[in-house]
Design a protein around this motif. Structure first.
Motif, PDB file in Angstrom:
ATOM      1  N   ARG A  98      28.388  32.667  36.291  1.00  0.00           N
ATOM      2  CA  ARG A  98      28.217  33.717  37.294  1.00  0.00           C
ATOM      3  C   ARG A  98      27.742  35.025  36.662  1.00  0.00           C
ATOM      4  NH1 ARG A  98      33.699  31.460  39.938  1.00  0.00           N
ATOM      5  NH2 ARG A  98      34.009  31.130  37.718  1.00  0.00           N
ATOM      6  N   ASN A 103      26.228  39.296  37.550  1.00  0.00           N
ATOM      7  CA  ASN A 103      26.709  40.488  38.246  1.00  0.00           C
ATOM      8  C   ASN A 103      26.294  40.524  39.712  1.00  0.00           C
ATOM      9  OD1 ASN A 103      24.199  40.930  36.587  1.00  0.00           O
ATOM     10  ND2 ASN A 103      24.028  42.731  37.884  1.00  0.00           N
ATOM     11  N   PHE A 160      28.887  36.949  41.372  1.00  0.00           N
ATOM     12  CA  PHE A 160      30.245  36.743  40.860  1.00  0.00           C
ATOM     13  C   PHE A 160      31.175  36.147  41.914  1.00  0.00           C
ATOM     14  CE2 PHE A 160      29.801  41.151  42.273  1.00  0.00           C
ATOM     15  CZ  PHE A 160      30.868  41.292  43.158  1.00  0.00           C
ATOM     16  N   THR A 197      32.942  29.632  32.340  1.00  0.00           N
ATOM     17  CA  THR A 197      33.559  30.922  32.087  1.00  0.00           C
ATOM     18  C   THR A 197      32.490  31.927  31.654  1.00  0.00           C
ATOM     19  OG1 THR A 197      34.039  30.244  29.823  1.00  0.00           O
ATOM     20  CG2 THR A 197      35.770  29.897  31.466  1.00  0.00           C
ATOM     21  N   ASP A 198      32.885  33.180  31.458  1.00  0.00           N
ATOM     22  CA  ASP A 198      31.918  34.218  31.101  1.00  0.00           C
ATOM     23  C   ASP A 198      31.164  33.889  29.823  1.00  0.00           C
ATOM     24  OD1 ASP A 198      32.590  35.673  33.320  1.00  0.00           O
ATOM     25  OD2 ASP A 198      33.921  37.055  32.272  1.00  0.00           O
ATOM     26  N   THR A 252      28.031  41.566  29.921  1.00  0.00           N
ATOM     27  CA  THR A 252      29.146  42.044  29.091  1.00  0.00           C
ATOM     28  C   THR A 252      28.677  42.488  27.713  1.00  0.00           C
ATOM     29  OG1 THR A 252      29.590  39.751  28.427  1.00  0.00           O
ATOM     30  CG2 THR A 252      30.869  40.641  30.282  1.00  0.00           C
ATOM     31  N   ARG A 257      32.158  46.383  37.191  1.00  0.00           N
ATOM     32  CA  ARG A 257      32.452  44.973  36.939  1.00  0.00           C
ATOM     33  C   ARG A 257      33.952  44.719  36.899  1.00  0.00           C
ATOM     34  NH1 ARG A 257      33.344  40.830  33.345  1.00  0.00           N
ATOM     35  NH2 ARG A 257      31.874  39.082  33.497  1.00  0.00           N
ATOM     36  N   GLN A 258      34.670  45.589  36.234  1.00  0.00           N
ATOM     37  CA  GLN A 258      36.117  45.425  36.139  1.00  0.00           C
ATOM     38  C   GLN A 258      36.771  45.482  37.512  1.00  0.00           C
ATOM     39  OE1 GLN A 258      38.155  48.512  33.923  1.00  0.00           O
ATOM     40  NE2 GLN A 258      39.837  47.143  33.388  1.00  0.00           N
ATOM     41  N   HIS A 305      35.889  42.255  39.791  1.00  0.00           N
ATOM     42  CA  HIS A 305      36.450  41.000  39.296  1.00  0.00           C
ATOM     43  C   HIS A 305      37.963  40.924  39.476  1.00  0.00           C
ATOM     44  CE1 HIS A 305      32.516  40.239  37.558  1.00  0.00           C
ATOM     45  NE2 HIS A 305      32.913  39.020  37.259  1.00  0.00           N
ATOM     46  N   GLN A 306      38.542  41.911  40.135  1.00  0.00           N
ATOM     47  CA  GLN A 306      39.963  41.849  40.428  1.00  0.00           C
ATOM     48  C   GLN A 306      40.223  40.718  41.421  1.00  0.00           C
ATOM     49  OE1 GLN A 306      42.444  43.628  39.130  1.00  0.00           O
ATOM     50  NE2 GLN A 306      41.175  44.990  37.896  1.00  0.00           N
ATOM     51  N   GLN A 328      38.726  40.247  45.427  1.00  0.00           N
ATOM     52  CA  GLN A 328      37.866  39.151  45.856  1.00  0.00           C
ATOM     53  C   GLN A 328      38.537  38.337  46.964  1.00  0.00           C
ATOM     54  OE1 GLN A 328      36.336  36.777  42.651  1.00  0.00           O
ATOM     55  NE2 GLN A 328      35.526  38.533  41.519  1.00  0.00           N
TER      56      GLN A 328
END
Length: 243
Positions: A77, A79, A82, A98-99, A117, A129-130, A133-134, A138
């Motif tokens: 995923r 930006n 996501f 994963t990332d 990243t 982004r931080q 991604h919570q 989401q």
């Protein structure tokens, strides 16, 4: 046989020429590959797995067609997408990564990622982004009615375009020290990523080794595909066909 990598297509209903090129690539090229890796930003913005628009279903169909014919497809995923989740993966047969993921490419170990990243100087983006991604945020967003989600996404897209206009190109590129840190963490000499829209093949020395960083291209004016096989790799272009 080959393994294929793509990223930064930014598919949307407003750019059917990109979607057509993607569909042609999936049916004529990816269908004969060992595997396909999508390294983020497949969509200009994925609003959620509950999107049942004609456009969203068309993209689902292309992945279903590919994976049902036995070609494994892996999705990192980015930006812009996501919010791609387990429902999309289940319906299409793709495997979500994963990332950062270490993979074996015909005997060469590599780390693959979207690339956002790596841009550690882009502090505004990293803060955004931080936030998005919570998990709780989401979870909440996925339960908002589609009409409201669409309005929120349009606002986000406007803010992203405005923010980019005020940034230097250097800030939006990767930080070399972070590139080396990620490669050291995974103990690899090859990295493949997208995000920066600067297709290139970079070589450098680190820890007394020659290392390679391959940057995938975007699909704004033409397709871009990394073709990797036992003999090596090439970063190739795919033309749009206009009717």
């Amino acid at each position: 046989m080959t393994t294929l990598f793509i990223s930064d297509l930014h598919l949307s209903p407003s750019h059917p020429n990109i979607t057509d090129c993607f569909a042609r690539f999936m049916r004529e090229e990816a269908a004969h590959a060992d595997a396909l890796y999508v390294l983020g930003d497949l969509f200009d913005f994925w609003i959620g797995d509950d999107d049942r628009s004609e456009f969203a279903n068309q993209i689902r169909y292309e992945f279903q067609r590919l994976t049902s014919n036995g070609v494994p497809c892996y999705f990192t995923r980015g930006n812009r997408d996501f919010l791609v989740g387990k429902h999309f993966a289940r319906e299409t047969g793709v495997t979500l990564l994963t990332d950062e993921t270490a993979i074996d490419l015909y005997g060469t170990k590599a780390v693959i990622l979207h690339g956002d990243t790596l841009c550690t100087e882009d502090l505004n983006y990293l803060k955004f982004r931080q936030t998005v991604h919570q998990p709780w945020l989401q979870w909440l967003f996925n339960r908002i009615p589609m009409t409201i989600k669409t309005k929120i996404v349009k606002k986000i897209q406007t803010d992203i375009r405005s923010d980019k206009q005020n940034k230097s190109l250097d800030i939006m590129d990767v930080t070399q020290s972070e590139v080396e840190a990620v490669m050291d963490r995974h103990q690899v000499s090859l990295m493949i990523h997208g995000h920066t829209h600067r297709p290139n093949i970079h070589t450098f020395r680190s820890c007394d080794q020659t290392k390679t960083r391959i940057v995938l291209g975007d699909w704004y004016t033409q397709g871009s595909v990394l073709v990797f096989n036992q003999e090596g790799f090439t970063l190739e272009k795919r033309p749009f066909i206009f009717s």
